[in-house]
Design a protein around this motif. Structure first.
Motif, PDB file in Angstrom:
ATOM      1  N   ASN A  86      31.465  49.591  48.660  1.00 52.25           N
ATOM      2  CA  ASN A  86      30.946  50.951  48.867  1.00 52.25           C
ATOM      3  C   ASN A  86      31.211  51.775  47.607  1.00 52.25           C
ATOM      4  OD1 ASN A  86      33.663  51.906  48.974  1.00 52.25           O
ATOM      5  ND2 ASN A  86      33.760  51.253  51.132  1.00 52.25           N
ATOM      6  N   SER A  87      30.956  53.054  47.675  1.00 49.61           N
ATOM      7  CA  SER A  87      31.039  53.900  46.472  1.00 49.61           C
ATOM      8  C   SER A  87      32.465  54.008  45.937  1.00 49.61           C
ATOM      9  CB  SER A  87      30.483  55.300  46.767  1.00 49.61           C
ATOM     10  OG  SER A  87      31.166  55.853  47.875  1.00 49.61           O
ATOM     11  N   HIS A  88      33.474  53.668  46.762  1.00 51.86           N
ATOM     12  CA  HIS A  88      34.865  53.776  46.316  1.00 51.86           C
ATOM     13  C   HIS A  88      35.427  52.439  45.843  1.00 51.86           C
ATOM     14  CE1 HIS A  88      34.814  57.804  47.945  1.00 51.86           C
ATOM     15  NE2 HIS A  88      34.461  57.333  49.141  1.00 51.86           N
ATOM     16  N   THR A  89      34.673  51.365  45.993  1.00 51.99           N
ATOM     17  CA  THR A  89      35.194  50.035  45.652  1.00 51.99           C
ATOM     18  C   THR A  89      35.211  49.826  44.142  1.00 51.99           C
ATOM     19  OG1 THR A  89      34.150  49.210  47.675  1.00 51.99           O
ATOM     20  CG2 THR A  89      34.929  47.555  46.102  1.00 51.99           C
ATOM     21  N   ASP A  90      36.315  49.277  43.644  1.00 49.49           N
ATOM     22  CA  ASP A  90      36.368  48.820  42.252  1.00 49.49           C
ATOM     23  C   ASP A  90      35.813  47.398  42.244  1.00 49.49           C
ATOM     24  OD1 ASP A  90      37.121  47.613  39.817  1.00 49.49           O
ATOM     25  OD2 ASP A  90      38.662  49.146  39.504  1.00 49.49           O
ATOM     26  N   VAL A  91      34.578  47.264  41.807  1.00 48.37           N
ATOM     27  CA  VAL A  91      33.871  45.978  41.921  1.00 48.37           C
ATOM     28  C   VAL A  91      34.608  44.878  41.171  1.00 48.37           C
ATOM     29  CG1 VAL A  91      31.738  44.775  41.333  1.00 48.37           C
ATOM     30  CG2 VAL A  91      31.640  47.068  42.299  1.00 48.37           C
ATOM     31  N   LEU A  92      35.074  45.189  39.953  1.00 49.60           N
ATOM     32  CA  LEU A  92      35.750  44.166  39.151  1.00 49.60           C
ATOM     33  C   LEU A  92      37.030  43.701  39.839  1.00 49.60           C
ATOM     34  CD1 LEU A  92      35.576  42.632  36.454  1.00 49.60           C
ATOM     35  CD2 LEU A  92      37.074  44.366  35.481  1.00 49.60           C
ATOM     36  N   ASP A  93      37.829  44.640  40.324  1.00 51.20           N
ATOM     37  CA  ASP A  93      39.067  44.265  41.011  1.00 51.20           C
ATOM     38  C   ASP A  93      38.784  43.425  42.238  1.00 51.20           C
ATOM     39  OD1 ASP A  93      40.741  45.400  39.245  1.00 51.20           O
ATOM     40  OD2 ASP A  93      41.281  47.151  40.449  1.00 51.20           O
ATOM     41  N   LYS A  94      37.753  43.782  42.980  1.00 54.73           N
ATOM     42  CA  LYS A  94      37.406  43.038  44.196  1.00 54.73           C
ATOM     43  C   LYS A  94      37.039  41.592  43.861  1.00 54.73           C
ATOM     44  CE  LYS A  94      33.959  42.833  47.887  1.00 54.73           C
ATOM     45  NZ  LYS A  94      34.889  42.352  48.932  1.00 54.73           N
ATOM     46  N   PHE A  95      36.125  41.407  42.903  1.00 55.38           N
ATOM     47  CA  PHE A  95      35.665  40.069  42.559  1.00 55.38           C
ATOM     48  C   PHE A  95      36.804  39.213  41.993  1.00 55.38           C
ATOM     49  CE2 PHE A  95      30.890  41.193  41.947  1.00 55.38           C
ATOM     50  CZ  PHE A  95      30.687  41.010  43.312  1.00 55.38           C
ATOM     51  N   LEU A  96      37.608  39.808  41.079  1.00 53.11           N
ATOM     52  CA  LEU A  96      38.654  39.003  40.432  1.00 53.11           C
ATOM     53  C   LEU A  96      39.815  38.729  41.386  1.00 53.11           C
ATOM     54  CD1 LEU A  96      38.746  40.487  36.809  1.00 53.11           C
ATOM     55  CD2 LEU A  96      37.496  38.513  37.685  1.00 53.11           C
ATOM     56  N   SER A  97      40.043  39.604  42.342  1.00 55.65           N
ATOM     57  CA  SER A  97      41.113  39.358  43.325  1.00 55.65           C
ATOM     58  C   SER A  97      40.689  38.241  44.284  1.00 55.65           C
ATOM     59  CB  SER A  97      41.425  40.622  44.115  1.00 55.65           C
ATOM     60  OG  SER A  97      41.863  41.639  43.242  1.00 55.65           O
ATOM     61  N   GLU A  98      39.408  38.214  44.623  1.00 56.04           N
ATOM     62  CA  GLU A  98      38.942  37.222  45.597  1.00 56.04           C
ATOM     63  C   GLU A  98      38.762  35.837  44.981  1.00 56.04           C
ATOM     64  OE1 GLU A  98      35.372  38.885  47.157  1.00 56.04           O
ATOM     65  OE2 GLU A  98      36.404  40.245  48.523  1.00 56.04           O
ATOM     66  N   SER A  99      38.209  35.765  43.773  1.00 53.97           N
ATOM     67  CA  SER A  99      37.907  34.444  43.209  1.00 53.97           C
ATOM     68  C   SER A  99      38.296  34.328  41.747  1.00 53.97           C
ATOM     69  CB  SER A  99      36.417  34.133  43.384  1.00 53.97           C
ATOM     70  OG  SER A  99      35.614  35.145  42.815  1.00 53.97           O
TER      71      SER A  99
ATOM     72  N   PHE B 240      33.870  30.659  39.956  1.00 56.61           N
ATOM     73  CA  PHE B 240      35.176  30.790  39.306  1.00 56.61           C
ATOM     74  C   PHE B 240      35.085  31.918  38.290  1.00 56.61           C
ATOM     75  CE2 PHE B 240      35.237  26.265  40.542  1.00 56.61           C
ATOM     76  CZ  PHE B 240      36.395  26.272  41.305  1.00 56.61           C
ATOM     77  N   ARG B 241      35.862  32.969  38.531  1.00 57.40           N
ATOM     78  CA  ARG B 241      35.856  34.110  37.611  1.00 57.40           C
ATOM     79  C   ARG B 241      37.185  34.131  36.859  1.00 57.40           C
ATOM     80  NH1 ARG B 241      31.746  37.783  39.260  1.00 57.40           N
ATOM     81  NH2 ARG B 241      30.851  37.188  41.287  1.00 57.40           N
ATOM     82  N   VAL B 242      37.113  34.284  35.557  1.00 55.78           N
ATOM     83  CA  VAL B 242      38.324  34.363  34.742  1.00 55.78           C
ATOM     84  C   VAL B 242      38.914  35.760  34.904  1.00 55.78           C
ATOM     85  CG1 VAL B 242      39.271  34.185  32.424  1.00 55.78           C
ATOM     86  CG2 VAL B 242      37.394  32.680  33.122  1.00 55.78           C
ATOM     87  N   ASP B 243      40.157  35.806  35.357  1.00 52.67           N
ATOM     88  CA  ASP B 243      40.825  37.102  35.578  1.00 52.67           C
ATOM     89  C   ASP B 243      41.363  37.605  34.244  1.00 52.67           C
ATOM     90  OD1 ASP B 243      42.147  39.305  36.416  1.00 52.67           O
ATOM     91  OD2 ASP B 243      43.279  38.296  38.011  1.00 52.67           O
ATOM     92  N   PHE B 244      40.568  38.429  33.586  1.00 54.04           N
ATOM     93  CA  PHE B 244      40.893  38.896  32.233  1.00 54.04           C
ATOM     94  C   PHE B 244      41.523  40.292  32.234  1.00 54.04           C
ATOM     95  CE2 PHE B 244      36.620  40.268  33.255  1.00 54.04           C
ATOM     96  CZ  PHE B 244      36.609  41.607  32.868  1.00 54.04           C
ATOM     97  N   ARG B 245      41.844  40.818  33.428  1.00 53.67           N
ATOM     98  CA  ARG B 245      42.360  42.191  33.501  1.00 53.67           C
ATOM     99  C   ARG B 245      43.636  42.331  32.663  1.00 53.67           C
ATOM    100  NH1 ARG B 245      42.286  42.753  39.954  1.00 53.67           N
ATOM    101  NH2 ARG B 245      42.910  40.577  39.698  1.00 53.67           N
ATOM    102  N   SER B 246      43.590  43.269  31.733  1.00 55.03           N
ATOM    103  CA  SER B 246      44.699  43.405  30.786  1.00 55.03           C
ATOM    104  C   SER B 246      44.505  44.688  29.991  1.00 55.03           C
ATOM    105  CB  SER B 246      44.707  42.189  29.848  1.00 55.03           C
ATOM    106  OG  SER B 246      45.313  42.485  28.625  1.00 55.03           O
TER     107      SER B 246
ATOM    108  N   LYS C 146      27.761  53.724  38.468  1.00 58.85           N
ATOM    109  CA  LYS C 146      28.832  52.935  39.079  1.00 58.85           C
ATOM    110  C   LYS C 146      29.069  51.718  38.190  1.00 58.85           C
ATOM    111  CE  LYS C 146      31.477  51.507  42.602  1.00 58.85           C
ATOM    112  NZ  LYS C 146      32.759  52.120  42.838  1.00 58.85           N
ATOM    113  N   ASN C 147      30.335  51.386  37.930  1.00 61.80           N
ATOM    114  CA  ASN C 147      30.659  50.217  37.092  1.00 61.80           C
ATOM    115  C   ASN C 147      30.487  48.942  37.922  1.00 61.80           C
ATOM    116  OD1 ASN C 147      31.380  51.714  34.762  1.00 61.80           O
ATOM    117  ND2 ASN C 147      33.404  52.129  35.638  1.00 61.80           N
ATOM    118  N   LEU C 148      29.243  48.482  37.992  1.00 66.91           N
ATOM    119  CA  LEU C 148      28.939  47.267  38.760  1.00 66.91           C
ATOM    120  C   LEU C 148      28.988  46.023  37.883  1.00 66.91           C
ATOM    121  CD1 LEU C 148      25.916  48.638  40.819  1.00 66.91           C
ATOM    122  CD2 LEU C 148      28.271  48.342  41.604  1.00 66.91           C
ATOM    123  N   PHE C 149      28.522  46.160  36.648  1.00 67.97           N
ATOM    124  CA  PHE C 149      28.443  45.018  35.735  1.00 67.97           C
ATOM    125  C   PHE C 149      29.382  45.265  34.552  1.00 67.97           C
ATOM    126  CE2 PHE C 149      24.301  45.557  37.782  1.00 67.97           C
ATOM    127  CZ  PHE C 149      24.136  44.312  38.362  1.00 67.97           C
ATOM    128  N   HIS C 150      30.393  44.404  34.409  1.00 67.73           N
ATOM    129  CA  HIS C 150      31.348  44.522  33.305  1.00 67.73           C
ATOM    130  C   HIS C 150      31.074  43.381  32.337  1.00 67.73           C
ATOM    131  CE1 HIS C 150      33.119  46.629  36.694  1.00 67.73           C
ATOM    132  NE2 HIS C 150      33.898  47.301  35.858  1.00 67.73           N
TER     133      HIS C 150
END
Length: 1656
Positions: free
Chosen positions: A734-747, A486-492, A531-535
């Motif tokens: 891949n190199s074009h993926t926004d990791v944070l957006d992917k994780f928070l959109s999925e879970s 469970f990831r808290v969607d904090f995008r703001s 690459k912004n992998l860890f936020h």
């Protein structure tokens, strides 16, 4: 015709043989085949079968317990002439089955014969004993003294510590009474006294004593009232007193006078007073089923066998006849005997001759190659394939020769080969309705339980009219994975990032290839990828110390180029409180200046935003660092206090070099600036909505919630890394993926509430019981919907249990209405009013008005607004806590009508219904609701709860459970559990349902009921695609379209797993008849026999009547012994029976018991390690009885965001005696284990450092109190795995649990509370208890008499088999004869024979030493050894830190076959330089053995790097150091990584410590401490302090022969030990010692030797 010809040919061969033998002679008369019989008994005395039946029915449905009592009481005298155990069983089954439908009735029959409910009755015995001991009886002063009656001599001899958890002690009948009622204040033994109390206690408040505690397993009568006094009946169905008490208490419960509960107990002494069937099961010891027994062909290369004559022992009656239907070398003798009955004795002699030579000792390689495929072909082609598989793999040594001659069909081989392209050869898997089962650990009890769960669900679903095909689909759905992310969607816009790895100039030199994350690196090394992998986003209040310290840590890591993107979300704690008070809104009326004066957090946020906007983010972070710096540097009275001057000073200091105007002027302007104020409030509101303010400070790692310290940050990064690597590997990132957006959109989830997304498993209740039973409350609930969605399907159902007489209850109701106002398309909301029985008229009127609204107007547009206004009016004017708690009924009704009209509802309906309402009738109605909530949910009247599709939560504080949380609950539950169920229900073709009832409400109800029931299942979330495997020629397919159970399996039939699973599948087929698809997956191209053992899996039996046949065959044919006698009331119980075992082969017996069982032999005359049946004389059946000594309670202990708390001490006991057993938490998975018996136990942190530093974490259902103890209920044979989470106490966060000796010495002068001193303080005095100290005192007196003084020497050893026990006694004597100090021996209990355990107390008394038996169950997560010898080796080294009591500081291991010539005190006192272990290196002066010194070459030479290779026959263990340095954990880590390679650790006990000595250092003892002829020259023998009888890989000399030759004193010591043993056991021995051991083993055995390089 062909069959007739073959049969005739067989008879001809037999006749020829008979002719050769002579008609009158019987060949091989002295070599008649022998049998072996093994049984396992429970340690507790037998329990009544009748009471077990009640418990099993209660598991099915709580009310069935009471139904069964009524049925039995009304038909008790039927069939009164039926007295036998079998008759009684049939009667009990008849009454029990009448309450159940098939196949649940069949499962009930099987579990009853399996006696699986017996532990629950043992638990009731414990509670009954506690009840009696609470009120001691003057007439029966000895009733609770369990240890009395033992003679003084026996007490002195009992030098070992008895089990502190007395197992199943049945309470004695108190003063001849068999029943009593406990109300917490007194015990009633007579019905008249009970009636007097019931009449006097009409007011519950009269009884001021504490009510007895009720548990979840208790049987509470269906009519019991929640607020009434508790009355617990202890007694047994079938006794007259039970009948009288029962009828009296049922009447009282119906009148609302008592909460009536039954705890079924038949006290000892009452067996004669119970009805004819009530005592069945109590007269015999309880024989258990559900385990396997193996007789393995033993490797006898070193001929380690005792040459002592086997004494005559207990000979039990052999009730079995021989199985003549089994094939023997191609002959089926039952058919031959049918044809030639006159030659019975001669034919049987021929059969015995074949059996004595049946094992093929040598098969050629080409005959072995296809054995697996041949076995598969025979199984598939058999008329009963399951039985065929069981016969082949359980009697494989007898069948292998005929199997190898079988012609193999190419289609079978080809299909197996094709399947093995998709699954490894020999791999076994099994799934029940799609969910994988752990096939290695599965046992009969767990499997039957899983099947029973699914059958119960199927039964419920079919009653709901769901078609059978849809039921199968529902049962095949898998639960959500345990580790759901469970990831808290904090995008703001309110996230302030300090850096951006992809854009900032400082990271330009880093590589941007994301695949580099897959490259291996050294442990601890970071990957620098652009690459912004860890936020890492910190949610902090900047005016708190935690917040400012987080800023400093972020800044420091940023400056050191840590490869992570850092950010903050800032909020004000003061503003959060205001938002909560104002119902989720920001109160704008507060004066700005006032806010600024008080709220430093808001001021810092405003200034931060200003600096960021004007001077950049780095300067903004610098500003907050300056605030912390000034705070630390200030000399205020409170160092931690934050003051306004710190903030303003930091602002001036930060801005001054860059500002164009004075910073002071800027401060004044900012106070009037609205923009930054609004942004500050929005940021705080974001944190409020996310639910993160409760955590004070937290870290969001890509949305996952962690603590804010640096260790948590590293753990968070390490946890996230493999998830990112997996996604990169599969190309999802891949190199074009926004990791944070992917994780928070999925879970991503919109809000964090640890109650809803806690790591602990939520509590679920099946709601089907309410609908299918007699309950009408849920059927009458009318639901509310969001406007415009009334007719839509609502998969999610929230039920709010609220008390409208409390502010918290009304708060929850308001939040529920707000939730609907905000809109929900998939959820509906129902309200259950849980009010106190004394609710006033206004509360009753409000509830009545609310129910009128939901039943009549729920479809209206403004109904939610109306209810919200009505609730506000009631809350403001009628709640007792309101200042205006006034108002009459007419006023209330008028106001309701006014609000109704304003919202477009009919006022007439309300006026009519409310004007003539009856308060008494309403109270009765709401009392039913309150009773239901108490009985089913455990909710006391006045409590609040949220029930979502069966998931139950108790909001601890109304203000913290908001409408946002209901939205979160809806989202989580729908996504995880309900969505799949809706999809299946949507596709249902309803056959037997009236089309008019197929409304959205009907479907919503079905979804609610099904999802709540499904959540109760305990099953794996893993599955496998069995359908891809071909199943035409090499699979067993058994179809049953009507069954709700489907088994998928892949099995290697010639494997140890296959031996067990084939029996389990046969049991299921017999009682449940599931559909099965079993794909056979044998090993290909075998080079050795895959199975070298015989195997039996023990299950209960109650054979059906057989068809009549000729008298001869019926006498000869093997029939399974009936467990239940048809003559008397005895129940023999199941046993393992091996018929016609080979006479000249040495067998070793092993038990394959369920994981939680600890068993030990109690009757075993012969050596179970070395069974040679030709040596057992006239005994036809060799028998042994084992006992289930204890169950193992295991668990894992964790600390959030930290490693497991290694060394944490746990204690277990009862409420009155909290410390009965103890243990340590390992670093390996936080694992711990304890021995327990059935009962109710309480687990606590031990006094001392553990309880000073830690608390148990509160449970996840909303109860915020940190529990002091955790209640553990052991009421079945499956054991229990407990997951504990602990948290450091406030102020102790940085203290260490373990203190090393270095730290310890520096702290001695302070408090003396180091881990070690505390450990010894609580462990040494309490572990042994009073009996232990009494034992020690008596033994010390004996030692004083014998002149033993000084510090006790502790010696540890292990032995298995009579020969090594003989060696062990010699070792004991040699130790004692060479020292004057007290000695205590520690023996591993698992493998000692009953004879040794009988002799050792007397030996201890005679020779003046102490001893203790210890044991430890092999952990399930640790790679298992299969060979008994290797298991024994493992016990020498793997569990040193946990197998001994924590008070023991040092122990010496001495091999059983060693003779000591020196004072072991010298070795015990030796300084081993702070090393945890001390061993003797292998000596090297016997040059003949140079070729066998493997450590001087190859791998070992390279690995040791000049260090010596040590021998494991003698070593010193500094247990204190072992525990401090985690030596045990390190050794287990090395073992786990090495042992999976079959070529590794060939000498496990020796190779492991030598391999690990770079990490677990070894002190090398002087060479003279261990001498053995194999490796040491004779020149050093005279200096030897101990002599070990090492195996000699060159000569392979038998042990006994070598002992007599090498050790001069061995013969005398052996004679002394044997004479003493004979005296104790009443035997006679031949004084003349035989010159050398007889070799009973055939010379052609030469399997590869595991011990060729090692000593034992």
């Amino acid at each position: 015709m062909e069959t007739r010809f073959r049969s005739g040919f067989c008879v001809l061969i037999v006749l020829v043989f008979v002719g050769l033998c002579g008609v009158r002679s019987v060949c091989a008369e002295n070599r008649r085949p022998k049998n072996v019989q093994i049984s396992v008994q429970a340690k507790w005395s037998g329990t009544p079968l009748l009471l077990e039946a009640g418990e099993l029915l209660s598991n099915e449905w709580k009310d069935f317990f009471w139904d069964f009592i009524e049925v039995w009481l009304h038909s008790e005298n039927d069939d009164a002439d039926s007295y036998s155990a079998k008759d009684c069983l049939k009667k009990i089954l008849r009454h029990g089955r009448s309450l159940l439908s098939e196949p649940l009735a069949s499962i009930f029959e099987f579990t009853l014969t399996l006696r699986s409910a017996s532990p629950r009755l043992v638990l009731y015995r414990q509670l009954a004993e506690e009840s009696l001991s609470s009120f001691p009886l003057t007439d029966e002063t000895t009733q609770n003294s369990l240890g009395e009656g033992i003679s003084e001599t026996n007490e002195q001899l009992q030098t070992k510590k008895s089990d502190p958890l007395s197992v199943g002690v049945n309470p004695k009948s108190p003063n001849g009474k068999c029943c009593w009622v406990d109300n917490g204040g007194t015990l009633f033994f007579d019905v008249a006294d009970l009636r007097s109390w019931l009449q006097s206690s009409s007011d519950p408040a009269v009884d001021s004593f504490q009510q007895p505690e009720l548990f979840e397993f208790d049987h509470i009568h269906v009519h019991s009232s929640a607020g009434s006094p508790v009355a617990i009946l202890y007694g047994a169905l079938g006794t007259d007193c039970f009948r009288e008490f029962h009828f009296t208490l049922v009447e009282a419960a119906k009148e609302g006078k008592v909460r009536y509960a039954v705890r079924p107990v038949l006290p000892s002494g009452c067996e004669a007073k119970i009805g004819h069937c009530g005592g069945v099961g109590t007269r015999n010891s309880l024989n258990l089923g559900g385990y396997g027994v193996e007789l393995a062909l033993k490797n006898m290369e070193y001929k380690a066998m005792d040459d002592s004559t086997v004494k005559k022992g207990i000979t039990l009656e052999d009730p079995h006849t021989e199985d003549l239907s089994q094939e023997v070398r191609g002959f089926i003798f039952s058919k031959i005997l049918e044809r030639k009955p006159e030659l019975t004795s001669e034919i049987m002699a021929f059969r015995d001759h074949l059996l004595s030579t049946t094992i093929s000792d040598m098969l050629d390689v080409w005959e072995l190659k296809d054995l697996g495929h041949q076995a598969a072909q025979r199984i598939v082609q058999a008329s009963d394939p399951l039985r065929s598989m069981e016969e082949i793999n359980q009697n494989f040594p007898n069948i292998v020769s005929s199997l190898s001659r079988m012609k193999l069909n190419d289609s079978v081989k080809d299909e197996i080969t094709a399947n093995q392209r998709m699954i490894p050869p020999g791999k076994s898997l099994m799934a029940l309705n799609g969910a994988l089962i752990n096939i290695d650990d599965v046992d009969l009890y767990s499997l039957v339980d899983l099947v029973h769960q699914d059958l119960s669900l199927a039964d419920q679903f079919l009653k709901l009219k769901i078609p059978h095909s849809s039921v199968r689909k529902l049962l095949s759905t898998l639960p959500p994975p345990d580790s759901s992310m469970f990831r808290v969607d904090f995008r703001s816009n309110h996230v302030h990032y300090l850096n951006n790895l992809e854009e900032d100039a400082m990271y330009k030199r880093w590589r941007n290839n994301i695949n580099e994350i897959l490259m291996p690196v050294f442990p601890g090394q970071l990957r620098y990828i652009r690459k912004n992998l860890f936020h890492a986003v910190y949610v902090i209040d900047p005016a708190t110390i935690c917040g400012l310290e987080s800023i400093d840590m972020i800044t420091s890591l940023y400056e050191n180029s840590f490869p992570m993107r850092f950010g903050v979300i800032l909020y004000s704690s003061n503003l959060i409180k205001q938002i909560e008070k104002s119902g989720g809104e920001i109160n704008t009326s507060v004066d700005d200046n006032g806010l600024n004066e008080e709220d430093l957090s808001s001021l810092i946020i405003r200034l931060f935003l200003y600096v960021k906007e004007n001077h950049g983010i780095q300067t903004a972070f610098q500003f907050m660092s300056n605030v912390n710096k000034l705070r630390i540097e200030s000399d205020g009275p409170d160092d931690d206090a934050m003051e306004r001057q710190h903030v303003e000073g930091a602002f001036v200091e930060t801005i001054l070099p860059k500002a164009k105007s004075l910073p002071q002027d800027l401060l004044l302007n900012l106070q009037r600036e609205k923009t930054f104020k609004e942004l500050s409030e929005e940021s705080t509101m974001l944190v409020f909505k996310l639910g993160l303010a409760k955590l004070k400070c937290c870290l969001l790692m890509n949305g996952l919630v962690f603590d804010t310290n640096e260790e948590s940050l590293m753990n968070a990064m390490n946890d996230e890394l493999p998830r990112i690597q997996e996604q990169v590997y599969y190309g999802h990132i891949n190199s074009h993926t926004d990791v944070l957006d992917k994780f928070l959109s999925e879970s991503g989830i919109s809000r964090y509430n640890p109650q809803i997304i806690a790591d602990v498993k939520p509590r679920f209740i099946s709601l089907s019981a309410f609908i299918l039973g007699d309950e009408v409350v849920l059927n009458n609930v009318n639901y509310l919907h969001s406007p415009g969605t009334v007719d839509d399907l609502k998969p999610v159902t929230h039920l709010l249990a609220v008390d409208v007489t409390s502010g918290k209850g009304m708060k929850l109701l308001h939040e529920g209405l707000r939730y609907l106002m905000k809109g929900s398309k998939v959820a509906r909301l129902g309200v259950l009013f849980n009010c106190n029985h004394d609710a006033d008229a206004s509360s009753l009127l409000f509830m009545k008005a609310f129910e009128i609204t939901t039943s009549s107007f729920s479809h209206k547009k403004n109904v939610i607004d109306f209810l919200d206004q009505l609730s506000s009016f009631y809350e403001n004017n009628f709640l007792p806590m309101s200042s205006e708690a006034s108002g009459s009924t007419p006023t209330f009704i008028d106001k309701v009508a006014e609000i109704a009209v304003a919202n477009g509802l009919s006022s007439k309906t309300y006026i009519t219904a409310l004007s003539d309402f009856s308060a008494e009738n309403l109270r009765k109605h709401y009392n039913k609701v309150t009773q239901l909530l108490y009985r089913k949910f455990g909710l006391e009247s006045g409590g609040s709860a949220v029930i979502t599709n069966g998931r139950v939560m108790y909001p601890s504080d109304g203000s913290t459970f908001l409408s946002h949380d209901l939205h979160l609950l809806e989202s989580v539950e729908f996504k995880q559990r309900i969505k799949l169920i809706v999809e299946i229900i949507d596709e249902v073709n309803w056959q037997d349902v009236d089309p008019d009832t197929l409304t959205s409400k009907f479907i919503s109800d079905i979804v609610m009921l099904v999802s709540s029931s499904m959540a109760m299942r305990d099953r794996s979330s893993e599955s496998a695609r069995f359908e891809v495997l071909h199943a035409q020629h090499s699979a067993v397919i058994l179809g049953n379209e009507n069954s709700s159970i489907h088994i998928d399996a892949v099995i290697d039939p010639l494997s140890q797993t296959g031996q067990k699973v084939s029996s389990l599948l046969r049991v299921l087929w017999k009682y449940v008849q599931p559909s099965m698809r079993i794909v056979l997956n044998p090993m290909s191209s075998l080079v050795d026999l895959p199975l070298k053992n015989y195997y039996r899996y023990v299950v209960p039996s109650m054979p059906k009547k057989k068809k009549k046949s000729s008298s001869l065959v019926s006498k000869s044919c093997y029939t399974l012994q009936d467990d239940f006698s048809s003559i008397d009331q005895t129940i023999d119980g199941p046993k393992a029976f091996f018929t016609n075992m080979p006479l000249s082969k040495t067998l070793t017996m092993n038990l394959d018991v369920p994981e939680p069982w600890l068993v030990e032999p109690v009757i075993a005359v012969h050596d179970m390690d070395n069974i040679l049946l030709e040596n057992v004389g006239d005994t036809r059946t060799l028998q042994a009885v084992f006992e289930l000594e204890a169950l193992v309670l295991t668990g894992h202990c964790s600390e959030k965001d930290h490693d497991p708390p290694r060394g944490l001490q746990l204690i277990l006991g009862t409420k009155t005696t909290p410390h009965l057993v103890d243990t340590l938490v390992m670093a390996n998975l936080g694992y711990w284990q304890m021995k327990v018996s059935p009962g109710v136990w309480y687990l606590q942190l031990a006094p001392g450092r553990s309880s000073e530093l830690y608390d148990f974490k509160e449970s996840g259902d909303g109860n915020q109190q940190k529990p002091l103890s955790k209640r553990i209920t052991m009421d079945d044979l499956r054991g229990k795995v407990v997951h504990l989470e602990v948290v450091k106490k406030k102020g102790k966060e940085h203290e260490k649990l373990l203190v090393s000796d270095d730290d310890d010495s520096s702290q001695d002068d302070k408090k003396g509370n180091s881990w070690n001193s505390n450990l010894l303080k609580w462990a040494s005095g309490i572990i042994g208890g009073s009996e232990q100290s009494k034992k020690s005192k008596s033994t010390l007196v004996e030692q004083g008499k014998r002149g033993r003084h000084g510090k006790t020497i502790n010696i540890f050893s292990i032995a298995s088999g009579h020969l090594y026990e003989r060696f062990l006694k010699i070792m004991i004597l040699s130790v004692l004869k060479n020292t004057n100090r007290p000695v205590k021996f520690w023996f591993i209990k698992n493998y000692l024979s009953p004879q040794f355990k009988d002799v050792i107390p007397h030996m201890a008394q005679e020779y003046g030493f102490e001893y203790e038996l210890v044991t430890y169950k092999w952990p399930t997560w640790l790679h298992k050894q299969k060979e008994k010898q290797r298991i024994i080796w493992a016990y020498k080294i793997l569990f040193l830190d946990v197998i001994f009591p924590l008070s023991l500081e040092k122990v010496i291991f001495v091999d059983a076959d060693q003779v000591v010539r020196a004072d072991m005190g010298e070795l015990y006192d030796m300084d081993i330089k702070g090393r945890p272990l001390a061993y003797t290196p292998f000596c090297d002066n016997n040059k003949d053995m140079d070729g066998y010194r493997f450590w001087r070459q190859g791998f070992w030479k390279e690995h040791l790097r000049g260090r010596p290779y040590h021998i494991s026959a003698l070593y010193v263990v500094d247990l204190k150091k072992v525990r401090q340095t985690a030596a045990g954990d390190n050794l287990r880590v090395f073992y786990e990584s090495l042992s999976k390679d079959p070529n590794s650790l060939s000498n496990l006990d020796q190779d492991l410590p030598n391999y690990a000595q770079h990490t677990v250092p070894i002190f090398s003892l002087p060479q003279e401490w261990l001498w053995c002829e194999s490796w040491c020259g004779n020149s050093t023998k005279s200096k030897a302090k101990t002599i070990d009888l090492c195996n000699n890989p060159m000569t392979k000399e038998p042990k006994l022969q070598g002992a007599r030759r090498i050790v001069s004193e061995w013969v005398d010591l052996d004679l002394e030990a044997r004479q003493f043993t004979a005296k104790i056991l009443g035997d006679q021995i031949d004084e003349a010692t035989p010159p050398q051991s007889q070799d009973p083993i055939t010379a052609d055995q030469s399997p590869e030797d595991l011990e060729s390089k090692a000593e034992l």
